[in-house]
Design an enzyme around this catalytic site. Structure first.
Site, PDB file in Angstrom:
ATOM      1  CG  ASP A  24      20.626   9.182  20.816  1.00 40.03           C
ATOM      2  OD1 ASP A  24      19.801   8.977  19.907  1.00 40.03           O
ATOM      3  OD2 ASP A  24      21.384  10.166  20.834  1.00 40.03           O
ATOM      4  CG  ASN A  72      10.905   9.648  19.289  1.00 39.03           C
ATOM      5  OD1 ASN A  72      11.107   8.836  20.193  1.00 39.03           O
ATOM      6  ND2 ASN A  72      11.853  10.506  18.886  1.00 39.03           N
TER       7      ASN A  72
END
Length: 246
Positions: A24, A72
């Site tokens: 991340d 995503n």
């Protein structure tokens, strides 16, 4: 300077068999430097190589990387396109080199949602690296754990409806065998970078007894030392799997 494996620091401990990482912070890392998201993703791909090589040195057998989630796709189309282009490049260049060095690739997730040329590259890389055993890299692409669990339940329900399976025979082992990680041990350690403290629909079943370590550094900055510190934290903990202490 090359660092010696952590295990040499303490011969009484063994490395975890399986480490999972939520990679991340690429976009925030790029934004903090006045750069577009693609720059952070490219630097994040370089961190993947460092992580794989570091795990090999530490004797970690399995490394699972959350590379692209099913959520995503909601990102801007331009960024998704850049991520797909980077994935193509990574599969052609980086993973080819890693495979030459004993790395095996496995991919979990919904491949049908990926571009056909990427699916072909995945299949080729998996085939070429099938016999490699130095580190097994499990890459989660177009992956969502709730979807994985739902599909596993649907398959078992279909078998039971067709009277090929007694519902009373369904136990944890049988259910786990329907997941995309069948045959892979559950992670011992999960690392998430960038300081966020959540698991974001990643390996929900498999993380039941996993030790979680959250580090404040963004993924492009991930280094050998970050892995080593996460391993030190892992070894400081007492894993009881629900049993009482002492």
């Amino acid at each position: 300077m090359r660092r010696e494996p952590l295990q040499q620091e303490a011969d009484t401990v063994s490395p975890p068999a399986h480490v999972a990482i939520i990679m991340d912070g690429n976009r925030r890392w790029a934004r903090s430097r006045g750069m577009p998201p693609a720059y952070g993703h490219r630097r994040g791909a370089e961190a993947v190589r460092r992580a794989v090589e570091a795990c090999a040195r530490e004797g970690i057998r399995y490394l699972t990387l959350f590379a692209f989630s099913s959520e995503n796709w909601r990102r801007p189309a331009s960024e998704v396109g850049e991520l797909m282009d980077l994935l193509r490049l990574y599969l052609k260049r980086e993973l080819t080199e890693l495979c030459r060095n004993g790395v095996q690739l496995r991919v979990i997730g919904e491949r049908g949602g990926l571009p056909p040329d990427i699916r072909a590259l995945i299949e080729e890389t998996e085939a070429v690296s099938r016999d490699n055993q130095r580190v097994i890299v499990v890459m989660a692409l177009n992956y969502g754990s709730r979807q994985e669990i739902t599909q596993a339940a649907r398959r078992l329900a279909s078998e039971a409806q067709a009277r090929r399976l007694d519902p009373e025979a369904i136990d944890e082992a049988l259910f786990a065998a329907q997941l995309s990680t069948a045959g892979i041990p559950d992670p011992d350690l999960l690392i998430r970078t960038s300081g966020e403290q959540r698991i974001s629909n990643f390996l929900l079943w498999q993380l039941a007894y996993t030790e979680l370590v959250f580090i404040p550094f963004s993924w492009p900055d991930f280094s050998d030392e970050h892995l080593r510190e996460a391993l030190r934290e892992y070894h400081r903990r007492e894993r009881r799997y629900g049993a009482s202490a002492g």
